[in-house]
Structures are given as C-alpha cells and as structure tokens.
Scaffold this motif. Structure first.
Motif, PDB file in Angstrom:
ATOM      1  N   THR A   1       0.791  -1.190   0.032  1.00  0.00           N
ATOM      2  CA  THR A   1      -0.161   0.086   0.070  1.00  0.00           C
ATOM      3  C   THR A   1       0.952   1.141   0.016  1.00  0.00           C
ATOM      4  N   ALA A   2       1.927   1.175   0.797  1.00  0.00           N
ATOM      5  CA  ALA A   2       2.809   2.211   0.931  1.00  0.00           C
ATOM      6  C   ALA A   2       3.642   2.616  -0.187  1.00  0.00           C
ATOM      7  N   ALA A   3       3.916   1.797  -0.975  1.00  0.00           N
ATOM      8  CA  ALA A   3       4.502   1.770  -2.503  1.00  0.00           C
ATOM      9  C   ALA A   3       3.473   2.365  -3.319  1.00  0.00           C
ATOM     10  N   ILE A   4       2.328   1.756  -3.388  1.00  0.00           N
ATOM     11  CA  ILE A   4       1.142   2.116  -4.343  1.00  0.00           C
ATOM     12  C   ILE A   4       1.190   3.736  -4.235  1.00  0.00           C
ATOM     13  N   LEU A   5       0.926   4.174  -3.001  1.00  0.00           N
ATOM     14  CA  LEU A   5       0.681   5.688  -2.618  1.00  0.00           C
ATOM     15  C   LEU A   5       1.998   6.335  -3.241  1.00  0.00           C
ATOM     16  N   ALA A   6       3.030   5.951  -2.907  1.00  0.00           N
ATOM     17  CA  ALA A   6       4.178   6.563  -3.145  1.00  0.00           C
ATOM     18  C   ALA A   6       4.311   6.854  -4.631  1.00  0.00           C
ATOM     19  N   HIS A   7       4.217   5.869  -5.330  1.00  0.00           N
ATOM     20  CA  HIS A   7       3.939   5.793  -6.795  1.00  0.00           C
ATOM     21  C   HIS A   7       2.879   6.675  -7.334  1.00  0.00           C
ATOM     22  N   ILE A   8       1.760   6.580  -6.959  1.00  0.00           N
ATOM     23  CA  ILE A   8       0.849   7.844  -7.426  1.00  0.00           C
ATOM     24  C   ILE A   8       1.029   9.165  -7.114  1.00  0.00           C
ATOM     25  N   LEU A   9       1.543   9.177  -5.875  1.00  0.00           N
ATOM     26  CA  LEU A   9       1.753  10.417  -5.594  1.00  0.00           C
ATOM     27  C   LEU A   9       3.210  11.287  -5.666  1.00  0.00           C
ATOM     28  N   GLU A  10       3.814  10.327  -6.319  1.00  0.00           N
ATOM     29  CA  GLU A  10       5.305  10.604  -6.868  1.00  0.00           C
ATOM     30  C   GLU A  10       5.945  11.036  -5.557  1.00  0.00           C
TER      31      GLU A  10
END
Ligand code: ASP
Ligand code: MG
Length: 426
Positions: free
Chosen positions: A207-216
C-alpha cells in the motif's frame, strides 16, 4: 511528501503507539502520508474469527471478544476520558463485524476480507485520535475510497488507473501547512461494488508503495523492529549483519526468495518512479537503517541467507517413462497454477521434474493427488530450503556440513539448497 509505513509490531501496545507519535514529531510540518497495519497480531486473531465462523463453530463470538478486549485495554490506557469519541468509533467497527457474523457465512475469501480488514480500520482510528490528543494535526482517510481492486478476495489486484485518479483527487487536498499528516490503512482496498478487499498478507508495505508511486513521493520509510534489511533472519542465524544499501534488483530478489523484511510487491512501483525506500528501526529512528534505490551497489558485499522450513520436494515423472517435455511441463505447471501453489525452486532432468514448495496442510495433498492422475509422483516432506545470494563456495560447504543435500542449484549470484531438517538451523 514522504510516505511512512508502520507495521503491526510498531503499534503493538501503548508504548509503541506513543513511540509512533514521537517519530512523527521528528518531522514537524513535513507532508506525510502514514500507512498503518493492524495492531500487534490482530490480523491473525481476526483470521481465527473468520475460520470459526465459516466452519460453523460457535467459538467465533468468543474469539472476537479477545480482539475486543485487547483493543479495549489499549483504549483505556491511551484515552483516560471514557466519553472520548474514539470509543464510539471503535465500538461501531466491532458492531459491524458482529453484523457480518450474524448472517449465514458466504464464501471464505470474501468473508475474510470483510472481517479481517477491520484490524486496520481500528488501528488507524485509534492512532489518528491519539495524535489529535497530542496536538499533532492529522486527517484520517478511508483507503477504500482511494484504492480500487478487482474482486480477487484476499489477493486484490489493484486497478492502477482508477486508483491513481481517486488517490490524486482525495489525498493532496487534505494536506496543507496546518495539517501536514494523513493517516490511512495499509493492506485493504475496495471493489467497484464497494466490498472490502485485502491485498495479501503483509500487504501494508505494498500500500505504501502504491501511494508513493501515484503521489510521486520523495521517499518511503518502513519503520521496523530491526535496524534495517539484514543479510539473514536473526531468529535463525547468529551474526546477522545490517546491509547499508541495496539495489532495487537485489531487494526484489531477496523478497522473492522469502526474506520477510519487505513484501515482494513493494519494490517495483517504487523502482518505476525511482523513489528510494528506507527501512529503519522504530526504536532508533535517528539511526541510518538501510536504503534501497537505483544504482546502489549492495553494501557490504556479504552473502545474504534466506531460510525456509517446512518444505516439500516433489519429483514428477511421466508414467510411460517418456521424457519430460514441453507438453508435460505445461500440464504440470497448470496443476500448480490451478491450486495457487508457488514453486520455490524447480529443476528439470530428462525423465523427471523436481519442485520445492511450502508445505500446506490443505494444498499439498490436493496437488499431489492432482499430479498423480497423470504422473508418477514421489515426495519428501520436512525439508529446509536455503537461498544464498552472493554466496562463496565456502558458504555452501559450511552450511551443508554433515547434512543431506537433496537438491542444489547455483547461478552466478544465487545458490539454493534443499536439505533435510537439521536439529537446529545453522
Ligand atoms: N495486517 C496485515 C497482516 O498482518 C497487513 C500487514 O501487516 O502488512 O498481514
Ligand atoms: Mg505486519
């Protein structure tokens, strides 16, 4: 913006919840999205509730009561005012679980997600209110409004396009100077029909990685009870060493072979946007930890060990002694795929195909039965699999001294050995 992830061990009791707030205070004014798992072993405890309920046992209520009293104790210590709003919020979640338990059980995986997901909803609610009380301004986000998945319950596949739209529409607007922190749940998402899904055990890192990816995001930090990524699990190996830095590639390999420090799906979304991942100790937040990123040579260059017990080695041969060729392999692979059994190691010879898998009380007998329809099958249980990355020949010798090696495979960087269970791992 930075993304932080706190796992179950970092929010396991009153002290650790307080410790989370102390860590957040080290980053005053910094925009943070904080992803939190269920507290302590709550996911396991809720899993037991689901198992009892789905098997028609009347223990489910008692098992749920254990989860309730664990949280009740924690609440009492964190919120002395018995009328605080957080009590109602948490209580309402438990009532929602009870509603599910009152109905006729539906399919296991579906029920699992509807119930187990409350672990994260409850933990984030408690943390958010606790931070409020300390004057640490934060906004609580229901991640199910952001992360859309398909309806593969217990292993939801993320719809990246739609999730990106939702995340961008919701999260950045909540973060500003007065309110720099968003608190949200790891591990869970929702289908287009608004049913809750989970992303697979230990999925909060993902989840943390998904959010990081989307929010750059600028970086992701996973706060752990170890000083960083170690070259071996200290539970099984003495002298485990901390790795200062790792390439994305090495991190993916280690996670793939079963190093439990990072969820295997975590790295790719970060690598694609070149976002560094820090693994740090929540007990020593100022210490350096491990950084995983682009073009980082893994340092120090020591062998890394991954140990898996409870392995089964299966040998599969054609009944007519013919060679194991493409058609056989394709039918063998479908048996594994149909039952969702992961191959930890495989090796092919002229007349047999060998595979090492995790022993699973439910899946292993089914798999063997299925394979036996068309093949001769032999198997050996109670084995151990060692994977060693950046091995030296001497490493393998030391490890396997005086022990029966059943299968061994070496590439330039990685060696894998299947051995009989030793008294105690090396
Ligand atoms: N709470 C979930 C689990 O224990 C997710 C996580 O901790 O990452 O699997
Ligand atoms: Mg966890």
């Amino acid at each position: 913006m930075k993304i932080f992830k706190f796992g179950g061990a970092s929010v396991k009791d009153v002290e650790s919840v307080k410790n989370v707030s102390a860590i957040l205070k080290l980053f005053p004014g910094e925009p943070l999205v904080v992803v939190v798992s269920a507290m302590a072993k709550t996911t396991n405890a809720l899993e037991k509730v689901v198992k009892a309920y789905c098997s028609g046992s009347d223990e489910s209520a008692a098992l749920l009561n254990e989860v309730k009293s664990f949280h009740a104790q924690l609440l009492e210590q964190l919120f002395p005012d018995a009328n605080a709003e957080v009590y109602t919020k948490v209580n309402n979640y438990f009532v929602e679980i009870e509603w599910v338990l009152e109905e006729e059980p539906r399919e296991y995986d579906f029920v699992y997600d509807q119930i187990v997901s409350f672990g994260e909803l409850i933990s984030t609610t408690i943390i958010s209110y606790f931070l409020d009380g300390l004057g640490i301004a934060n906004r609580w986000v229901d991640i199910r409004d952001c992360l859309l998945t398909d309806n593969t319950y217990r292993e939801g596949k993320v719809n990246w396009e739609e999730s990106a739209k939702r995340v961008k529409a919701i999260i950045p607007d909540l973060i500003n100077e007065r309110n720099p922190i968003v608190i949200t749940q790891g591990f869970i998402g929702a289908t287009s029909e608004n049913y809750t899904t989970t992303l697979g055990r230990e999925g909060s890192d993902y989840t943390a990685a998904i959010l990081a990816h989307i929010l750059e995001a600028e970086s992701v930090t996973i706060w752990k009870d170890v000083p960083g990524v170690l070259n071996a699990d200290p539970k099984f190996f003495n002298d485990a060493q901390k790795l200062e830095q790792l390439s994305y590639h090495d991190a993916i390999e280690l996670a793939y072979y079963g190093a439990s420090v990072i969820h295997p799906k975590t790295i790719k979304p970060l690598e694609n946007k070149n976002i560094p991942l820090y693994v740090k100790s929540f007990l020593q937040p100022q210490a350096k930890g491990t950084v995983i990123g682009k073009d980082l040579q893994t340092k120090p260059q020591v062998p890394s060990f991954i140990f898996k017990s409870d392995q089964v080695l299966i040998s599969i041969a054609a009944k007519d002694f013919s060679f194991i060729a493409e058609e056989n392999l394709s039918s063998i692979f479908s048996c594994f795929a149909d039952l969702g059994v992961k191959m930890n190691l495989m090796q092919n010879s002229a007349i047999s195909f060998s595979v090492c898998i995790d022993d699973d009380a439910f899946k292993t007998p089914k798999l063997i039965e299925l394979l036996k329809k068309d093949y001769w099958v032999r198997y050996n249980a109670g084995l151990q699999l060692y994977t060693i990355r950046y091995y030296y020949p001497s490493t393998i010798e030391t490890l396997s001294q005086g022990r029966d090696i059943l299968l061994e495979q070496r590439s330039r960087t990685t060696a894998q050995i299947v051995m009989k269970e030793a008294e105690k791992p090396a």
